[in-house]
Structures are given as C-alpha cells and as structure tokens.
Design a protein around this motif. Structure first.
Motif, short mmCIF file in Angstrom:
data_model
loop_
_atom_site.label_atom_id
_atom_site.label_comp_id
_atom_site.label_asym_id
_atom_site.label_seq_id
_atom_site.Cartn_x
_atom_site.Cartn_y
_atom_site.Cartn_z
N ALA A 1 0.83 -1.20 0.00
CA ALA A 1 0.00 0.00 0.00
C ALA A 1 0.87 1.26 0.00
O ALA A 1 0.55 2.24 -0.69
CB ALA A 1 -0.93 -0.01 1.21
N VAL A 2 1.97 1.22 0.75
CA VAL A 2 2.88 2.37 0.76
C VAL A 2 3.50 2.57 -0.62
O VAL A 2 3.65 3.71 -1.10
CB VAL A 2 3.96 2.17 1.83
N ALA A 3 3.85 1.46 -1.27
CA ALA A 3 4.40 1.56 -2.63
C ALA A 3 3.39 2.17 -3.59
O ALA A 3 3.73 3.02 -4.42
CB ALA A 3 4.83 0.18 -3.11
N GLY A 4 2.13 1.77 -3.48
CA GLY A 4 1.10 2.32 -4.35
C GLY A 4 0.88 3.81 -4.13
O GLY A 4 0.75 4.58 -5.09
N ILE A 5 0.86 4.22 -2.87
CA ILE A 5 0.68 5.64 -2.57
C ILE A 5 1.87 6.45 -3.08
O ILE A 5 1.72 7.54 -3.64
CB ILE A 5 0.47 5.84 -1.06
N ALA A 6 3.08 5.92 -2.88
CA ALA A 6 4.28 6.64 -3.33
C ALA A 6 4.30 6.78 -4.85
O ALA A 6 4.61 7.86 -5.38
CB ALA A 6 5.53 5.90 -2.84
N LEU A 7 3.96 5.71 -5.56
CA LEU A 7 3.93 5.79 -7.02
C LEU A 7 2.85 6.74 -7.51
O LEU A 7 3.04 7.48 -8.48
CB LEU A 7 3.72 4.39 -7.60
N THR A 8 1.71 6.75 -6.83
CA THR A 8 0.64 7.66 -7.22
C THR A 8 1.06 9.12 -7.01
O THR A 8 0.82 9.98 -7.87
CB THR A 8 -0.63 7.36 -6.41
N ALA A 9 1.68 9.39 -5.87
CA ALA A 9 2.14 10.76 -5.60
C ALA A 9 3.22 11.19 -6.59
O ALA A 9 3.34 12.38 -6.90
CB ALA A 9 2.66 10.86 -4.18
N PHE B 1 -3.57 6.23 -12.81
CA PHE B 1 -5.01 6.03 -12.93
C PHE B 1 -5.40 5.49 -14.32
O PHE B 1 -6.43 5.86 -14.88
CB PHE B 1 -5.76 7.34 -12.64
N ASN B 2 -4.55 4.63 -14.84
CA ASN B 2 -4.84 3.93 -16.09
C ASN B 2 -4.00 2.65 -16.13
O ASN B 2 -3.36 2.28 -15.14
CB ASN B 2 -4.58 4.82 -17.31
N ARG B 3 -3.96 2.00 -17.28
CA ARG B 3 -3.22 0.75 -17.40
C ARG B 3 -1.72 0.96 -17.29
O ARG B 3 -0.99 0.05 -16.86
CB ARG B 3 -3.57 0.07 -18.72
N ASN B 4 -1.24 2.11 -17.69
CA ASN B 4 0.19 2.39 -17.56
C ASN B 4 0.63 2.34 -16.10
O ASN B 4 1.70 1.80 -15.78
CB ASN B 4 0.52 3.76 -18.15
N GLY B 5 -0.18 2.88 -15.23
CA GLY B 5 0.16 2.85 -13.81
C GLY B 5 0.20 1.44 -13.26
O GLY B 5 1.04 1.11 -12.40
N ILE B 6 -0.69 0.57 -13.76
CA ILE B 6 -0.69 -0.82 -13.30
C ILE B 6 0.62 -1.49 -13.68
O ILE B 6 1.25 -2.18 -12.87
CB ILE B 6 -1.89 -1.57 -13.90
N VAL B 7 1.05 -1.33 -14.92
CA VAL B 7 2.30 -1.95 -15.38
C VAL B 7 3.49 -1.43 -14.58
O VAL B 7 4.37 -2.20 -14.17
CB VAL B 7 2.49 -1.71 -16.89
N ILE B 8 3.52 -0.13 -14.31
CA ILE B 8 4.63 0.45 -13.56
C ILE B 8 4.66 -0.12 -12.14
O ILE B 8 5.74 -0.45 -11.61
CB ILE B 8 4.51 1.98 -13.54
N ALA B 9 3.50 -0.23 -11.51
CA ALA B 9 3.46 -0.79 -10.15
C ALA B 9 3.93 -2.24 -10.14
O ALA B 9 4.66 -2.67 -9.24
CB ALA B 9 2.04 -0.68 -9.59
N LEU B 10 3.54 -3.02 -11.15
CA LEU B 10 3.95 -4.42 -11.20
C LEU B 10 5.44 -4.55 -11.51
O LEU B 10 6.09 -5.49 -11.04
CB LEU B 10 3.13 -5.16 -12.26
N ILE B 11 5.99 -3.63 -12.29
CA ILE B 11 7.44 -3.64 -12.51
C ILE B 11 8.17 -3.35 -11.21
O ILE B 11 9.19 -3.98 -10.89
CB ILE B 11 7.80 -2.60 -13.59
N PHE B 12 7.64 -2.42 -10.43
CA PHE B 12 8.28 -2.04 -9.17
C PHE B 12 8.35 -3.21 -8.21
O PHE B 12 9.41 -3.46 -7.60
CB PHE B 12 7.52 -0.87 -8.55
#
Length: 293
Positions: free
Chosen positions: A124-132, A153-164
C-alpha cells in the motif's frame, strides 16, 4: 634358531563395527510425514477449501461468475500487465544484476540494498508513493502532463506498479549465477575472436537462462496476485483498469463467497498452467546446457 610367534592384539580379532552416520534431523519417514502435514496445512487444505466452495455453484452460476464481460476484461488486464511487467523486469533486472556483479563503483552497497526495498516496503505504501510521483500533480506527472502523457489512474500505472514489485525477483535470482560464472570461458571466447555479442549469446546467456526463466516466473506470479500497490494507481474503472484481485475483493464485500472462490479458482488454474510451462522450459534449457557441455 627358534621361530618366534607374533600374537595379534585381541582387538584385531573382534569384528570392526561401522559407525553409523549420525543425522542432524530425524529419519526419512518422520521428516517426510512432517513435510506432507505442513504442506497440507498451509497449502493443500486452503486450496481444497477454495475448490470445494466453488462446487456449491451450478455450472450456469459458475460460468456467469467467471465469464462475464467485466471479469474477462479483468483477466486480460491482469495477465497482460503481469506479462509485460515480467518481460521488462527480465531485461532491466539482468542489467541491474550485471552492473552489481561486474562493476565496482561508489555507493554499490547502497544500490544493492535498494533492490530489496520492494520486499520490505508495504504494498500500500508503494502504491501511494507511485501515485504521488506519477499523478498529474506529482514530480514526474506534472512534467509529462503538458504532453498528454498519463502514467497514473490507467493501465500504464498498473504496469509500472507491477514492474516495481517484481524487479527484485529477477535481480536476486540472476545475481548469484553471474557471481559463480566462470570468467575464464569469456576470456577464452574473446581470445578466439568472439565479439561481445557472441560471447554473451553463446557463453553467458546459456548459463544464466534458467535463472532468468526462474526470475521471470517469480515476477509474473507475484504480479498476478498483486493488489495493494495497484489499487491506488490503477483508477479501478470497470472494463478499463480493474484487475481481477479487485473483482474478487468486490465479490467478498457483497458476500458472494462462492462467486469470489470461482474467480479465484480460474486465476489459480491459469497461474498453475503458466508455471508448468515455465518449469518445462527451465528443464529443457538445463538439458540443452548439459548436452552442450
């Protein structure tokens, strides 16, 4: 001249007893029984409960739960984004592992420690940090916003989070293999006139290929089940940026336990098939490497 007799020691006449090898752990039967019990308690029983819960549905109810357009769209997004993220991590994870193993530079230990950060960081912290960071008002997002490039807030963000969250799996799998690789083979290939690409292709890559496949499998499996870091950056729009774990959570919140179990069983089946394929590729690669050597 009298003949002298040599008397053998009494200990020599006794049969020599072979010392039985002392094992640190108990015998095979006990350890195997404990292993099967532990695996059943932790893995098999929960998965069996998941399957048995699905059996409470009729075939029509099961098909409606797992094959609705919204759920199918989430399958496509989840597995597609996980595949893209795992492939990206294979390339850049190999690059990071190569730099950490082959080159000394200031701050190397710090960079090496940062690779493990996604392991220790709550998702959850990783998601908040990536969103910010990637939102339109974030450090990176506000630079890309004038060019109409949106990473949150789209598919690009999902891929970036999964790469992280998947990068450490590839790095930590490939790194020890590179450390144990014989550099004499690379030097011999260079002396025989091989280019850098030929040395990598015919000497280095066959050695690290099984580790790369293992890292890919681990990163892919981790991405398929990721939830915490994705929901903050995905946007969670049905048919657009909604992942399958979010579908399962939604069904649980609606007390549709059988429907959630049905979707989870489908995810489990797909993941199991893909992991079998990857393990078969690993076995084939090992046989090929052994035959070549």
């Amino acid at each position: 001249m009298t003949s002298s007799t040599i008397s053998l020691p009494l200990t020599a006449a006794r049969p020599v007893r072979k010392r039985s090898s002392r094992r640190v752990l108990p015998g095979f039967n006990l350890t195997l029984g404990f292993t099967l019990f532990y695996l059943s308690l932790i893995v098999l029983i929960p998965l069996s409960a998941l399957v048995f819960k699905t059996f409470t549905l009729t075939w029509e109810q099961f098909w409606v739960a797992v094959a609705s357009p919204r759920v199918v769209a989430s399958y496509q997004l989840t597995f597609g984004a996980s595949l893209i993220a795992a492939l990206v991590n294979v390339v850049f994870g190999l690059l990071v592992a190569w730099v950490l193993v082959r080159y000394p530079f200031p701050g190397k230990k710090i960079i090496d420690a940062l690779v493990d950060l996604p392991f220790a960081l709550p998702t959850a912290v990783a998601g908040i940090a990536l969103t910010a960071l990637l939102a339109d008002n974030g450090w990176v997002g506000q630079v890309l916003a004038p060019y109409d490039v949106k990473l949150a807030f789209n598919r690009n963000g999902i891929v970036i989070a999964l790469i992280f969250i998947g990068l450490p799996f590839v790095v930590r799998t490939v790194q020890p293999v590179l450390e144990d690789a014989e550099k004499e083979l690379e030097e011999a290939a260079t002396c025989l006139g091989a280019s850098r690409w030929q040395t990598f292709r015919f000497v280095i890559f066959p050695t690290i290929a099984p580790a790369l496949l293992t890292g890919f499998a681990m990163a892919f499996a981790r991405a398929v089940g990721e939830y915490g870091s994705v929901i903050f950056i995905a946007g969670n729009m049905p048919m657009v940026s909604e992942i399958t774990p979010l579908i399962i959570i939604g069904k649980l919140e609606q007390y549709d336990y059988a429907g959630a179990a049905a979707v989870a069983v489908v995810m489990l089946g797909f993941s199991f098939i893909l992991l079998l394929i990857i393990n078969a590729l690993q076995a084939w690669q090992r046989r090929r490497s052994g035959a070549a050597s």
